[in-house]
Design a protein around this motif. Structure first.
Motif, mmCIF file in Angstrom:
data_model
loop_
_atom_site.group_PDB
_atom_site.id
_atom_site.type_symbol
_atom_site.label_atom_id
_atom_site.label_comp_id
_atom_site.label_asym_id
_atom_site.label_seq_id
_atom_site.Cartn_x
_atom_site.Cartn_y
_atom_site.Cartn_z
ATOM 1 N N LEU A 86 -43.670 -14.509 21.395
ATOM 2 C CA LEU A 86 -44.610 -13.500 20.888
ATOM 3 C C LEU A 86 -44.816 -13.603 19.379
ATOM 4 N N PRO A 88 -46.144 -14.926 15.987
ATOM 5 C CA PRO A 88 -47.284 -15.757 15.562
ATOM 6 C C PRO A 88 -46.837 -17.012 14.824
ATOM 7 N N ASN A 92 -49.840 -21.420 17.616
ATOM 8 C CA ASN A 92 -50.274 -20.592 18.751
ATOM 9 C C ASN A 92 -51.378 -19.581 18.412
ATOM 10 N N ARG A 94 -51.329 -16.636 17.497
ATOM 11 C CA ARG A 94 -51.105 -15.280 17.997
ATOM 12 C C ARG A 94 -51.155 -14.263 16.860
ATOM 13 N N ARG A 122 -53.609 -13.011 23.436
ATOM 14 C CA ARG A 122 -53.094 -13.592 22.187
ATOM 15 C C ARG A 122 -52.431 -12.577 21.272
ATOM 16 N N ASP A 123 -52.550 -11.292 21.578
ATOM 17 C CA ASP A 123 -52.019 -10.258 20.693
ATOM 18 C C ASP A 123 -50.828 -9.549 21.335
ATOM 19 N N HIS A 124 -49.928 -9.081 20.479
ATOM 20 C CA HIS A 124 -48.797 -8.265 20.952
ATOM 21 C C HIS A 124 -48.746 -6.993 20.121
ATOM 22 N N GLU A 387 -50.619 -12.344 11.091
ATOM 23 C CA GLU A 387 -50.824 -13.707 11.563
ATOM 24 C C GLU A 387 -49.975 -14.655 10.727
#
Length: 408
Positions: A86, A88, A92, A94, A122-124, A387
């Motif tokens: 998870l 970034p 990746n 993310r 792509r987001d948490h 990010e």
């Protein structure tokens, strides 16, 4: 004839007595001389050193904080690492969407996620605590967070609600018979129990599983509800402090100030010209030091120090022990954290993202970001979108996104 015999016996006895007495005297004197010489041959033990009594003040007595591992508080998880998948990275692409205190404002949370174009692929999502209570829809907030597989830390409101629910459920006997809304109000639990009883069983279980601190180690970041005490490793932090503190007090420094005031007061009493003394400027006590200037935050990692070296150097300073408090009378913990980070090597520095302090509102400093902007009071709900930075290990870029909240 008999007379001569008696005389000879008498003379013999006298001679024997004289010889025996002389022998005993000589041997006694010889033994006494030998014992005396033996004693004189022994070295005289040195006199014990004179003890110098040093009058210690209260400020000089031993003090400590954060030396021993803190209790788990009935199974509470103090520290958890964000799963690596998870985090970034430049590869990746993310994002982490870290949200401030939601306080049951589910509609505002929905608007904020729409504004950041939240994408579950792509987001948490991470909440910094105080997700429930005060606002209109605490169950809705928890359901949304669970549905999005979000992470979160336990805030003081979650902690108080969970404790209140546990206490209410474990009451038996007379305590249970006497339980009433008035008794709950007297204990200050009415608000928390009202919110807690609206939650589903799975909501309570999810809240109970939350850690107090989340570490995003690849990005050199901690997420905590209220804050962290500088100079104390995360695994030694006090859970209550992490969920509740706003400022730090320094007991040794406070004691030193009180002692200095007492000395000044005694001096004024002994002074015949008290009025002149009050007008004259008072010099600081000899054990007080001028404030140190903050070091430059340069890119040279070797310029800073390690946590261990700082702890060793500061082991006898008046600010060695910092006690976290909920009130605002001490030094803001974020100011102390930023100052401490600048003393460390760059690779040892950490950023803390927190909430809890709606009165100060959104606040961004070099190594702290406060996201509580008073949404439930009609302020804003704030998100920090994180990010990874290109070509830099442990570096991240972030943007701040806010939506206006309508007070309930």
């Amino acid at each position: 004839m008999a007379h001569q015999t008696h005389r000879r016996v008498f003379v013999a006895a006298a001679v024997f007595f004289f010889i025996t007495s002389t022998y005993l005297c000589v041997t006694r004197l010889y033994n006494m001389s030998f014992i005396r010489e033996a004693k004189e041959d022994k070295p005289t033990p040195p006199e014990p050193p004179k003890q110098i009594h040093v009058q210690l003040t209260d400020a000089d007595l031993p003090m400590t904080y954060g030396t021993f591992s803190r209790p788990n508080m009935d199974g509470l998880t103090l520290l958890a690492n964000l799963p690596a998948e998870l985090v970034p990275t430049a590869e990746n692409k993310r994002r982490l969407v870290i949200v401030g205190d939601i306080h049951g404002m589910d509609a505002s949370l929905e608007s904020l996620l729409e504004k950041v174009a939240f994408d579950t692929a792509r987001d948490h999502l991470i909440a910094v605590g105080d997700m429930i209570n005060k606002g209109p829809d605490s169950p809705g907030v928890i359901s949304r967070l669970m549905r999005l597989n979000a992470s979160a830390v336990r805030g003081n409101h979650e902690d108080r609600i969970l404790l209140s629910l546990t206490e209410a459920e474990t009451q038996t006997g007379v305590s249970k018979d006497l339980s009433s809304s008035d008794a709950e109000a007297h204990r200050g639990e009415s608000e928390f129990l009202t919110t807690g009883r609206k939650l589903k069983k799975e909501h309570v279980e999810w809240l109970s599983s939350l850690p107090v601190i989340i570490a995003v180690e690849p990005l050199r970041m901690f997420i905590a509800h209220a804050g962290l005490v500088p100079g104390i490793r995360p695994e030694l932090q006090d859970p209550w402090a992490v969920m509740n503190m706003r400022t730090l007090i320094y007991p040794r420094e406070e004691l030193r100030k009180k002692e200095h005031k007492k000395k000044l007061k005694l001096k004024h009493k002994r002074d015949d010209n008290a009025a002149d003394e009050e007008e004259a400027p008072q010099s600081p006590p000899s054990d007080e030091r001028p404030a140190e200037s903050e070091p430059e935050d340069d890119d040279d990692d070797e310029e800073g120090e390690t946590l261990e070296s700082i702890q060793q150097k500061d082991s006898f300073t008046d600010r060695e022990v910092a006690i976290p408090v909920e009130g605002r009378d001490g030094e803001k913990w974020a100011a102390a954290w930023n100052r401490f980070q600048k003393r460390l090597k760059k690779s040892h520095r950490r950023t803390v993202v927190y909430g809890h302090d709606a009165k100060r509102g959104f606040r961004e400093d070099k190594y702290t970001v406060g996201l509580d902007s008073g949404c439930v009071r009609g302020g804003a709900l704030t998100a920090m979108v994180v990010e990874a930075k290109e070509g830099g290990k442990g570096k991240f870029a972030h943007t701040i996104v806010q939506v206006h909240c309508k007070a309930p």
